[in-house]
Design an enzyme around this catalytic site. Structure first.
Site, short mmCIF file in Angstrom:
data_model
loop_
_atom_site.label_atom_id
_atom_site.label_comp_id
_atom_site.label_asym_id
_atom_site.label_seq_id
_atom_site.Cartn_x
_atom_site.Cartn_y
_atom_site.Cartn_z
N ARG A 167 -0.61 9.42 -0.41
CA ARG A 167 -1.75 9.91 -1.20
C ARG A 167 -1.67 11.40 -1.54
NH1 ARG A 167 -6.57 6.49 1.78
NH2 ARG A 167 -6.03 4.55 0.72
N PHE B 215 0.85 -1.19 0.00
CA PHE B 215 0.00 0.00 0.00
C PHE B 215 0.89 1.24 0.00
CE2 PHE B 215 -4.61 0.82 0.83
CZ PHE B 215 -5.10 -0.32 0.26
N GLN C 63 -8.24 14.69 3.17
CA GLN C 63 -7.50 13.88 2.19
C GLN C 63 -8.24 13.72 0.87
OE1 GLN C 63 -6.74 9.38 2.79
NE2 GLN C 63 -4.72 10.31 2.87
N HIS D 151 -8.10 11.37 -2.39
CA HIS D 151 -7.56 10.08 -2.82
C HIS D 151 -7.19 10.18 -4.30
CE1 HIS D 151 -7.33 5.80 -3.68
NE2 HIS D 151 -7.47 5.52 -2.41
N ARG E 116 -3.21 10.65 5.97
CA ARG E 116 -3.35 9.27 6.43
C ARG E 116 -2.79 8.31 5.39
NH1 ARG E 116 -7.10 5.15 5.34
NH2 ARG E 116 -8.56 6.49 4.23
N GLU F 192 -6.73 1.79 -3.58
CA GLU F 192 -5.27 1.86 -3.69
C GLU F 192 -4.67 0.46 -3.89
OE1 GLU F 192 -3.57 4.88 -1.16
OE2 GLU F 192 -2.13 3.42 -0.41
N LEU G 61 -14.64 5.19 -5.45
CA LEU G 61 -13.25 4.85 -5.17
C LEU G 61 -12.76 3.65 -5.99
CD1 LEU G 61 -10.87 5.54 -3.22
CD2 LEU G 61 -11.61 3.56 -1.91
N HIS H 273 -11.81 12.20 0.12
CA HIS H 273 -11.93 10.82 0.61
C HIS H 273 -12.02 10.70 2.12
CE1 HIS H 273 -11.41 6.53 0.65
NE2 HIS H 273 -10.25 6.59 1.27
C1 LIG Z 1 -15.01 3.97 -0.31
C2 LIG Z 1 -14.09 3.93 0.87
C3 LIG Z 1 -13.09 2.97 0.95
C4 LIG Z 1 -12.22 2.92 2.03
N1 LIG Z 1 -11.25 1.95 2.08
C5 LIG Z 1 -10.46 1.87 3.16
C6 LIG Z 1 -9.49 0.81 3.29
O1 LIG Z 1 -9.36 -0.06 2.44
N2 LIG Z 1 -8.71 0.78 4.39
C7 LIG Z 1 -8.82 1.72 5.39
O2 LIG Z 1 -8.09 1.62 6.38
N3 LIG Z 1 -9.75 2.71 5.30
C8 LIG Z 1 -10.56 2.79 4.23
N4 LIG Z 1 -11.50 3.80 4.16
C9 LIG Z 1 -11.71 4.67 5.34
C10 LIG Z 1 -12.49 3.89 6.40
O3 LIG Z 1 -13.35 2.97 5.78
C11 LIG Z 1 -13.32 4.79 7.29
O4 LIG Z 1 -12.56 5.87 7.75
C12 LIG Z 1 -13.84 4.00 8.50
O5 LIG Z 1 -14.48 2.81 8.07
C13 LIG Z 1 -14.78 4.83 9.33
O6 LIG Z 1 -15.35 3.99 10.30
P1 LIG Z 1 -16.19 4.58 11.49
O7 LIG Z 1 -16.57 3.44 12.36
O8 LIG Z 1 -15.45 5.71 12.09
O9 LIG Z 1 -17.50 5.22 10.80
P2 LIG Z 1 -18.59 4.63 9.79
O10 LIG Z 1 -18.30 3.27 9.33
O11 LIG Z 1 -18.77 5.69 8.76
O12 LIG Z 1 -19.89 4.56 10.70
C14 LIG Z 1 -20.55 5.71 11.17
C15 LIG Z 1 -21.77 5.29 11.94
O13 LIG Z 1 -22.34 6.42 12.59
C16 LIG Z 1 -23.74 6.40 12.45
N5 LIG Z 1 -24.23 7.79 12.54
C17 LIG Z 1 -23.68 8.90 11.98
N6 LIG Z 1 -24.43 9.98 12.29
C18 LIG Z 1 -25.46 9.55 13.05
C19 LIG Z 1 -26.57 10.18 13.67
N7 LIG Z 1 -26.80 11.49 13.57
N8 LIG Z 1 -27.45 9.41 14.37
C20 LIG Z 1 -27.27 8.07 14.47
N9 LIG Z 1 -26.22 7.42 13.90
C21 LIG Z 1 -25.34 8.16 13.21
C22 LIG Z 1 -23.98 5.74 11.12
O14 LIG Z 1 -25.27 5.17 11.09
C23 LIG Z 1 -22.88 4.66 11.11
O15 LIG Z 1 -23.34 3.51 11.76
C24 LIG Z 1 -12.38 3.86 3.08
C25 LIG Z 1 -13.39 4.80 3.03
C26 LIG Z 1 -14.22 4.86 1.93
C27 LIG Z 1 -15.28 5.92 1.89
#
Ligand SMILES: Cc1cc2nc3c(=O)[nH]c(=O)nc-3n(C[C@H](O)[C@H](O)[C@H](O)COP(=O)(O)OP(=O)(O)OC[C@H]3O[C@@H](n4cnc5c(N)ncnc54)[C@H](O)[C@@H]3O)c2cc1C
Length: 559
Positions: A273, A114, A227, A229, A372, A242, A239, A337
């Site tokens: 990135r 990566f 960031q 991407h 990141r 990577e 996306l 991203h």
């Molecule tokens: C397309 C894509 C690909 C990626 N690929 C990678 C990768 O390969 N490797 C890597 O390390 N990172 C990757 N990332 C980044 C990484 O996936 C995210 O930063 C990470 O998954 C975020 O996880 P989280 O638990 O913080 O939030 P999320 O998974 O976004 O969850 C947020 C939660 O909060 C809840 N929520 C939000 N607001 C409210 C509200 N007002 N009321 C009730 N519930 C609410 C939502 O319902 C959800 O359950 C990627 C991101 C994207 C967008």
């Protein structure tokens, strides 16, 4: 309705569910509040993988150094050390929970390369790594008896004597508001990608958690670090992981050159990135792009690697651009991203507000600093999700139950009634949201300068005023998404303001924050974090804290 729990976790992504699992293991009565079904959280879209230094040839120190260098020396090195030291045990634990990681031909866990990493240390499940982790974790929280308030939408945090003691949430299926009281709250509400258009983020990534915590008194840190991407699909902004470049894909300009040789001769396509995104933008600006894009070429990898290790992006390019990447290169461009900044926490997820914790993308520990590294975010969610769950549960053990909150509940009911009763002015939330997001991409994107940022702040002030008058089209109670979209726009405006204000203040270029009027990194003045604290409707308060350096002094950053 008023309900009590020990710990409430806002968000059911990887950070939220990992926190909930650990808090339940520590004996707490835990509930999750999530606006979508847990496995629809944005974590399910993560494709490429998750980092850890596990093999005999790798070390946590090497992982930590790559992370610090990737961050352009803005990450706090004590936090990075915790993350990289604990990464292997978290990956192995997920394997034991049932995640079927890719195995190398010798039967051991296999890795892929990566960006910004000095060796291949990314563990993965095809190009659906996030989904594989998320569904496994969902099984685990159900088994642990965590209560899930699914499709409940948080509108405010419940504060009592300066401590966070629960939240108010809208049960979307009935339209009813509820007070959920607790002794501690962990915010794991994910990112703010929809503040930008286009973005790789899901439509639900609207910065709710940053704004709720900020309004409750928790400072936001490093918000200027957004960031872009390097490989988002032309047109849609989806996306292209990577991992494609990790498996060996090339980036080409209109002359068919692997242009990264001019920008990162050692790492080529696998530079960090920020470096790669700026290189693409330069190629495009100097006339070597193709309709505002460059090309991602996988053809030489052959159908076996593409179909076995990257099936999802193969299908996306076919579905959205009718391009079969086995036969043809795919047009890509840099796109918004990830938000490196967020709610300032310590390594246990604690904020300065007693009872309020944060983990995942919404938090800033800070392990990503100015930029990141790919596959470090999933790791951040599970390491710091786990740690915050444990500490919040311990805090709850010594905290008496809350007895208040009715006033907040009534105020929130009144606030939503007012929103729903506004007369139609001809302007829509959707229109304003798009205008805001296009403005952010144009003026607060990959390149920034003083004039553009000042213009952005003026525009944002105007948007905030217009937002106060916009009516909600749907007046119904059941699944009123017009209402939740309107609340989300309010959260996005708070996030936009903190990003712009921090970006104006940081008069240097570091990581993802590129100021064309201050093109150099300036360690003498800017080796520090910018924090913003909310002061109601007044300008936020600005403060600074030094970057924690344990063993890696800032160096010139080349790839
Ligand atoms: C397309 C894509 C690909 C990626 N690929 C990678 C990768 O390969 N490797 C890597 O390390 N990172 C990757 N990332 C980044 C990484 O996936 C995210 O930063 C990470 O998954 C975020 O996880 P989280 O638990 O913080 O939030 P999320 O998974 O976004 O969850 C947020 C939660 O909060 C809840 N929520 C939000 N607001 C409210 C509200 N007002 N009321 C009730 N519930 C609410 C939502 O319902 C959800 O359950 C990627 C991101 C994207 C967008």
């Amino acid at each position: 309705m008023i309900t009590d729990h020990d710990v409430i976790v806002l968000g059911a992504g990887l950070a939220g569910m990992r926190a909930a699992l650990e808090a339940a293991r520590a004996g707490a009565d835990v509930a999750i509040v999530t606006k979508v079904h847990p496995i629809r959280s944005h974590s399910s879209a993560a494709q490429g993988g998750i980092n850890a230094a596990i093999g005999e040839t790798d070390s946590w120190e090497s992982h930590a150094f790559d992370t610090v260098k990737g961050s352009d020396y803005l990450a706090d090195q004590d936090a990075v050390e915790v993350m990289c030291q604990e990464a292997p045990r978290d990956i192995i634990e997920f394997e034991h929970m049932g995640v079927i990681f890719y195995r190398a031909p010798d039967g051991r866990l296999g890795t892929r390369a990566f960006g910004g990493a000095s060796q291949a240390r990314t563990y993965f499940v095809g190009d659906i790594t996030g989904q594989a982790l998320l569904v496994t974790l969902y099984d685990q929280i159900l088994k642990a008896g965590v209560k899930v308030y699914e499709e409940w939408y948080a509108t405010a945090l419940h504060m009592e004597d300066g401590e966070c003691r629960g939240l108010v949430a809208l049960e979307m299926v009935t339209g009813e508001l509820h007070l959920l009281r607790s002794k501690a709250v962990i915010v794991g509400a994910g990112g703010l990608g929809r503040l930008y258009e286009p973005s790789t983020n899901a439509l639900i990534c609207t910065g709710d958690g940053y704004a709720l915590a900020y309004r409750a008194g928790a400072p936001l840190m490093d918000m200027e670090m957004v960031q872009y991407h390097p490989t988002t699909l032309a047109g849609s902004g989806f996306l292209m992981t990577e991992a494609a470049r990790g498996e060996g894909a090339y980036l080409l300009n209109s002359l068919g050159e692997r242009f990264m040789k001019r920008y990162a001769p050692n790492k080529m396509e696998l530079a960090a990135r920020d470096v790669t995104s700026r290189a693409e933008a330069t190629e495009i600006a100097e006339g070597r792009g193709i309709d505002g894009n460059v090309l991602l070429d996988l053809r030489h990898l052959g159908p076996d690697v593409i179909l076995r290790k990257l099936p999802q992006i193969h299908e996306m390019a076919l579905d959205y651009l009718s391009i079969d990447m086995i036969e043809d290169p795919v047009p890509v461009r840099p796109g918004m991203h990830y938000q490196m900044g967020g709610i300032k926490t310590d390594v246990d997820g604690a904020t300065v507000v007693p009872g309020l914790y944060a983990a995942g993308e919404v938090a800033c520990v800070s392990v990503h600093g100015g930029n990141r590294l790919g596959a470090n975010s999933l790791l951040d969610t599970i390491v710091f999700g786990r740690r915050s769950g444990k500490v919040a549960a311990d805090y709850a053990k010594n905290t008496p139950a809350s007895t208040g909150g009715e006033v907040l509940l009534r105020n929130e009911q009144e606030r939503l009634r007012e929103l729903l009763s506004r007369p139609y002015t001809g302007e829509t939330n959707a229109g304003l949201r798009l205008e805001l997001a296009m403005m952010m991409d144009k003026l607060v994107g990959l390149y920034r300068d003083e004039a553009g940022l000042r213009e952005a702040l003026d525009k944002l002030e105007g948007f905030k005023k217009r937002y106060q008058t916009i009516a909600v089209g749907d007046k119904g109670r059941v699944f009123n998404q017009a209402l939740t979209f309107s609340l989300e726009l309010g959260y996005l405006l708070d996030c936009g303001e903190t990003i712009i204000r921090s970006a104006i203040v940081r008069t240097e270029s570091r990581g993802a924050h590129t100021r064309t009027d201050f093109p150099e990194r300036n360690d003498a003045e800017w080796l520090k974090h910018i924090l913003l604290t909310c002061r109601g409707e007044e300008e936020p308060e600005l403060s600074y804290i030094p970057v924690t350096i344990t063993r890696w002094q800032p160096e010139v950053r080349t790839y």
